[in-house]
Design a protein around this motif. Structure first.
Motif, short mmCIF file in Angstrom:
data_model
loop_
_atom_site.label_atom_id
_atom_site.label_comp_id
_atom_site.label_asym_id
_atom_site.label_seq_id
_atom_site.Cartn_x
_atom_site.Cartn_y
_atom_site.Cartn_z
N GLY A 131 1.45 14.03 0.73
CA GLY A 131 0.10 13.54 0.90
C GLY A 131 -0.36 14.30 2.03
O GLY A 131 0.28 14.35 2.82
N TYR A 132 -1.66 14.70 2.00
CA TYR A 132 -2.32 15.23 3.10
C TYR A 132 -2.49 14.08 4.22
O TYR A 132 -2.29 14.42 5.68
N ARG A 133 -2.76 13.02 3.96
CA ARG A 133 -2.84 12.05 4.93
C ARG A 133 -2.63 10.52 4.13
O ARG A 133 -3.00 10.29 3.21
N ALA A 134 -2.05 9.48 5.03
CA ALA A 134 -2.11 8.28 4.49
C ALA A 134 -3.28 7.55 4.20
O ALA A 134 -4.11 7.63 5.46
N SER A 135 -3.60 6.97 3.50
CA SER A 135 -4.77 5.92 3.30
C SER A 135 -4.62 5.04 4.38
O SER A 135 -3.73 4.39 4.65
N GLU A 165 0.76 -1.17 -0.08
CA GLU A 165 -0.04 -0.06 0.02
C GLU A 165 0.86 1.27 -0.11
O GLU A 165 0.61 2.33 -0.88
N ILE A 166 1.86 1.34 0.83
CA ILE A 166 2.75 2.59 0.82
C ILE A 166 3.43 2.71 -0.54
O ILE A 166 3.70 3.74 -1.14
N ASP A 167 3.78 1.58 -1.31
CA ASP A 167 4.60 1.71 -2.44
C ASP A 167 3.58 2.10 -3.44
O ASP A 167 4.03 3.11 -4.14
N ARG A 168 2.37 1.93 -3.40
CA ARG A 168 1.40 2.36 -4.34
C ARG A 168 1.16 3.92 -4.24
O ARG A 168 1.21 4.65 -5.22
N GLU A 169 1.08 4.10 -2.90
CA GLU A 169 0.99 5.83 -2.63
C GLU A 169 2.22 6.42 -2.99
O GLU A 169 1.84 7.43 -3.75
N GLN A 170 3.42 6.12 -2.94
CA GLN A 170 4.77 6.76 -3.40
C GLN A 170 4.52 6.68 -4.88
O GLN A 170 5.09 7.76 -5.39
N GLN A 171 4.41 5.69 -5.52
CA GLN A 171 4.31 5.67 -7.16
C GLN A 171 3.12 6.91 -7.54
O GLN A 171 3.43 7.55 -8.59
N ALA A 172 2.10 6.86 -6.72
CA ALA A 172 1.13 7.96 -7.32
C ALA A 172 1.44 9.19 -6.88
O ALA A 172 1.44 10.12 -7.82
N VAL A 173 2.42 9.52 -5.87
CA VAL A 173 2.81 10.99 -5.55
C VAL A 173 3.84 11.17 -6.68
O VAL A 173 3.93 12.26 -7.39
N LYS A 228 -4.90 16.99 -4.14
CA LYS A 228 -4.77 15.67 -3.64
C LYS A 228 -3.17 15.83 -2.54
O LYS A 228 -3.27 15.11 -1.52
N TYR A 229 -2.49 16.74 -2.88
CA TYR A 229 -1.42 17.00 -2.05
C TYR A 229 -0.88 18.34 -1.68
O TYR A 229 -1.54 19.12 -2.31
N ALA A 230 -0.02 18.60 -0.69
CA ALA A 230 0.50 19.91 -0.42
C ALA A 230 1.55 20.12 -1.23
O ALA A 230 2.61 19.46 -1.13
N VAL A 231 1.51 20.92 -2.35
CA VAL A 231 2.49 21.24 -3.13
C VAL A 231 3.00 22.54 -2.91
O VAL A 231 2.58 23.36 -2.60
N THR A 232 4.44 22.48 -2.76
CA THR A 232 5.31 23.61 -2.42
C THR A 232 6.53 23.82 -3.23
O THR A 232 6.87 22.92 -3.99
N LEU A 233 6.77 25.04 -3.68
CA LEU A 233 7.98 25.13 -4.40
C LEU A 233 9.23 25.54 -3.46
O LEU A 233 9.03 26.60 -2.48
N VAL A 234 10.28 24.74 -3.59
CA VAL A 234 11.30 25.24 -2.64
C VAL A 234 12.67 25.46 -3.17
O VAL A 234 12.88 24.93 -4.39
N VAL A 293 0.90 24.85 -11.59
CA VAL A 293 0.29 23.27 -11.26
C VAL A 293 -0.95 22.94 -11.30
O VAL A 293 -1.98 23.96 -11.18
N PRO A 294 -1.34 21.94 -11.92
CA PRO A 294 -3.02 21.61 -11.96
C PRO A 294 -3.70 21.68 -10.80
O PRO A 294 -3.10 21.13 -9.90
N THR A 295 -4.76 21.91 -10.94
CA THR A 295 -5.57 21.77 -9.51
C THR A 295 -5.80 20.29 -9.22
O THR A 295 -6.19 20.25 -7.87
#
Length: 850
Positions: free
Chosen positions: A285-289, A63-71, A231-237, A224-226
């Motif tokens: 991600g805002y929270r883990a599934s 499950e964690i690997d799927r989330e990481q691939q999606a991000v 789905k995520y907290a997007v930041t530019l650093v 950045v697309p809406t």
């Protein structure tokens, strides 16, 4: 009781594995069977839990690997969208730059195109035309830009305002992106921005740049697309991990991290092209599934697993209690048998009729008889000596009727080989579990060796007492805090009559601390019981010399603490008669005093002619003054004033003569040593006054150096003056014997303070210009009755050193050299400023010569 699972899975159709399992099980030892029975349920619990945890762990990892691939996929998509937007703006600015290079666009046309770009694309804050000298030709700034980004025509770009990209664009002649400009980098900006510089070509030369400024926050909002930002907290650093735009999600609750399935939310970052590593896009991600853990299936399996584990653990506890009870019974039986067999005391049981019913191995080993030869026998027993049968029968009758003493009794026992040994027996009733007496239990101990040791100790004590009684010292021992005398030898009893008062008086006169008697002394209790005594009993012996008027003797008293045989802390005093030694020391001291007086008389005898010459001068002056006054009075040619002046001169000369005589009298008279606080300068001055008479007789010049503010010393002034006079006189005689010329006939006296051996001292040095000391004389310098002078007695330097050492000082002699030539000799001695306490106390009892 459950049976452990077989080691291999048998085939259902064949009974051979089951038969093999049964055979293998029968071959195992009972202890191994118990171990298998006990650990079987526990092993099943462990394997079951391991399987469940492994299954859920695998699912959670997937499950964690799927989330990481999606991000990762979404961040790369957002980066491509942002890249395309930046490249489109870059291409538009490059088109304007080509038109400017081709002279197709003037300032007004540039303003129109720049306004169109800025209004059409909100992330673009300003477009500026900068010439080759870094001056702004024209600039269009968005209405949403800050006042700090407004630039007027002709304004010079500040150093660092383009972050060095202006020079890079000039050198490379291609578009260059700057690093994100943050308020921490330049105070001219209030929000992070990004610059792109498009170089201009002026007929092959650098003609300036077109500078576009992006709001990094606008790039994030419009580039950045809406669907990604939802789905995520997007930041530019930037490359220093500083957030330039975007919102960072709040940190997770630390308590949530205690759960094994609460992993951190998936996170991924990638550089924004074409800017490079200076600008990165990051998504979290805002929270883990909840995934597997949040499903009802997980909780169902968890509940069933808990029930299964509870049942298996109950079976394991029940099995373990049964095995533990069995093992405890076996261990108790083995322990009692081992204890019985390992006892060194022989045990024998008799029934109420006197028949032997039990013997242990120790009893058989003592008597040399086997168990079969003793059990069931009636009296007389085979281990009874024939000569002691009647006595032992009477003892047995007392034993059977309970008349034996509680402390036991001693008997003779015969071994199988006929050898006899001494034994002590103790008898006690033998009670069964119902509380009824079934016989008598007898314990037997071989006391042959303890009896032999006791007899040897008694003989040793008698020898030791004989030695102590024959000593020529009085020895006594008494406990602290009590008036009991524990030991006193023959000499002590003859002196003090065996009373403890003599022991206490010796301690009191010797100044040895002793505890005062207390009320506890009436009881047999040590008042210092419980206190550590190792330090006292291992301490050095304390010595003191005292005079006992009742005995008329001088005694050397030594005392020390020791632990008495009953554990009490005691004090031993050893008093030795030293009266003959004290008399000898007093005679030696008197002899040394006479030697010092004789030495001073000899010194003054040698100086007699010089002293006579010294006295002759004031006496002659007195005679002349008197004759002159008589003559002038007769002729009446003198006034009262002249007469008074003449009388004063006469009195002065008489006082000078009296001082010389008084100094000589004080020097040579016999007196007891008297240590006083002496002034060093006065002491040296008196010695120089007497020595200078002798030095002038030998035509020797005396010079001196006395340091200022010298401390006082505790000395006998007469003795120290004697040392200085002897050393200066010896220096003058050495110069006389060497026949030195007048220019080299000198003796120097130096007195200075020093620190030697970590103590403050006053050092006296006498230097002469004679021929020095030969090696033979140096080796025998302080030897008694050795002298290099024909009329010398050889005791001068020995007395000088003895006087110095009695004042806790040291004397040294050395030759003075000029290259390899001896040009004189130096005698040095020093006296401590503060004498040691022990030496100060002994100085009043001993003469200052050792």
């Amino acid at each position: 009781m459950s049976t452990p699972a077989p080691l291999s899975t048998p085939s259902p159709a064949s009974p051979a594995p089951l038969v093999w399992w049964r055979r293998w099980w029968r071959k195992q030892s009972p202890s191994r069977q118990d171990r298998f029975i006990t650990l079987g349920p526990l092993l099943a619990v462990i394997l079951f839990l391991a399987a469940v945890i492994a299954a859920f762990g695998y699912l959670r990892i997937e499950e964690i690997d799927r989330e990481q691939q999606a991000v990762k996929r979404d961040v790369e998509y957002a980066q491509q969208r942002l890249r395309l937007r930046l490249l489109e703006r870059q291409e538009q600015l490059m088109r304007i730059g080509r038109d400017i290079s081709n002279k197709d666009v003037d300032i007004e046309e540039f303003m129109s195109q720049a306004e169109s770009l800025v209004n059409q694309y909100p992330e673009l804050l300003a477009v500026t035309w900068v010439d080759s000298k870094r001056r702004v030709k024209v600039a269009y700034v968005s209405a949403s830009a800050n006042a700090a980004q407004l630039r007027g025509a002709g304004e010079q770009l500040k150093a660092g305002e383009t972050d060095g990209t202006y020079g890079l664009a000039r050198d490379l002649r291609q578009p260059v992106y700057s690093r994100p400009l943050n308020p921490t980098d330049s105070s001219d900006y209030n929000a992070p921005t990004l610059q792109i510089l498009i170089p201009l070509d002026d007929q092959g030369r650098f003609g300036g740049v077109i500078m576009g400024e992006y709001a990094i926050d606008g790039l994030l909002r419009f580039g950045v697309p809406t669907e990604v930002t939802a789905k995520y907290a997007v930041t530019l650093v930037d490359d220093k991990n500083r957030v330039l735009a975007g919102n960072v999600p709040p940190p997770r609750n630390p308590a949530a991290r205690l759960l094994p399935w609460t992993d951190d939310a998936a996170e991924y970052e990638i550089p924004v092209s074409p800017v490079g590593n200076g600008l990165l896009i990051r998504a979290q991600g805002y929270r883990a599934s909840l995934g597997v853990v949040g499903s009802g299936f997980f909780w169902l399996v968890t509940a069933l697993s808990a029930i299964t584990v509870w049942m298996l653990l109950g079976t394991w506890r029940h099995t373990r209690r049964r095995v533990q009870a069995q093992q405890a019974l076996i261990s108790e039986t083995n322990f009692r048998r081992a204890m019985e067999n390992s006892m060194l005391t022989g045990m024998r049981a008799l029934d109420l009729q006197g028949r032997i019913t039990y013997v242990n191995p120790a009893f058989c080993q003592m008597t040399g008889l086997a168990e079969s030869e003793l059990v069931g026998r009636t009296p007389p027993f085979p281990h009874w000596p024939e000569a002691e049968i009647d006595t032992l029968m009477a003892r047995l009758d007392d034993e059977l009727h309970g008349r034996t003493p509680p402390a036991g009794f001693e008997v003779k026992v015969k071994r199988k080989n006929g050898e006899l040994f001494d034994a002590r027996m103790y008898v006690s009733p033998l009670i069964d579990p119902r509380g009824q007496q079934t016989g008598w239990m007898t314990s037997m101990t071989d006391i042959t060796e303890p009896r032999r040791i006791r007899e040897e100790l008694t003989a040793s004590y008698e020898r030791f007492t004989t030695v102590l009684e024959g000593l020529d010292a009085a020895i006594s021992v008494a406990p602290l805090g009590s008036e009991e005398l524990l030991f006193a030898n023959k000499l002590y009893r003859s002196w003090f009559g065996g009373e403890v008062s003599g022991h206490m008086n010796l301690i009191a006169q010797a100044g040895v601390p002793a505890a005062a008697p207390t009320d506890d002394a009436l009881d047999a209790v040590d008042g210092l019981a419980g206190f550590p005594t190792d330090t006292l009993t291992t301490a050095q012996t304390e010595n003191a010399e005292i005079f006992v008027p009742n005995l008329g003797k001088w005694l050397e008293v030594r005392s020390r603490y020791l632990t008495w045989v009953d554990g009490r802390l005691a004090q031993m005093v050893i008093a030795t008669d030293i009266t003959p030694r004290r008399h000898a020391e007093e005679q030696a001291a008197q002899q040394n005093e006479r030697a010092q007086t004789a030495s001073r008389l000899i010194t003054m005898g040698e100086m007699a002619s010089s002293v006579a010459h010294e006295l002759n001068q004031p006496l002659t002056a007195i005679n002349n003054y008197c004759n002159g006054m008589v003559s002038r009075i007769k002729s009446q040619q003198i006034s009262n004033e002249d007469l008074l002046v003449a009388l004063e001169k006469t009195a002065k000369q008489a006082h000078r003569a009296g001082q010389i005589i008084q100094r000589i009298r004080s020097f040579v008279k016999r007196s007891e040593p008297n240590r006083t606080a002496a002034d060093v300068a006065t002491l040296v001055s008196n010695a120089m006054e007497l020595a200078d008479i002798e030095l002038r007789r030998h035509n020797v010049r005396l010079s001196h150096y006395i340091a200022a503010r010298l401390p006082q010393v505790m000395v006998d002034p007469i003795l120290i003056e004697q040392v200085l006079i002897n050393l200066m006189k010896n220096g003058a005689e050495s110069i006389e014997q060497a026949h030195m010329p007048t220019a080299r006939r000198s003796v120097e006296l130096r007195v200075v303070p020093k620190t030697i051996e970590d103590q403050s001292v006053v050092e006296f040095s006498v230097l002469d210009s004679g021929k020095g000391l030969s090696p033979e004389v140096m080796g025998r310098l302080y030897e008694a009755f050795y002298s290099t002078k024909a009329e010398g007695m050889g005791i001068g330097l020995k007395l000088c050193r003895s006087i110095v050492e009695s004042h806790q000082g040291r004397m040294e002699a050395e030759n003075l050299y000029n290259g390899d030539e001896v040009v004189g000799c130096r005698f040095t001695f020093w006296i401590p400023v503060t004498p040691l306490l022990s030496s100060a106390s002994s100085a009043t009892d001993n003469v200052a010569i050792t």
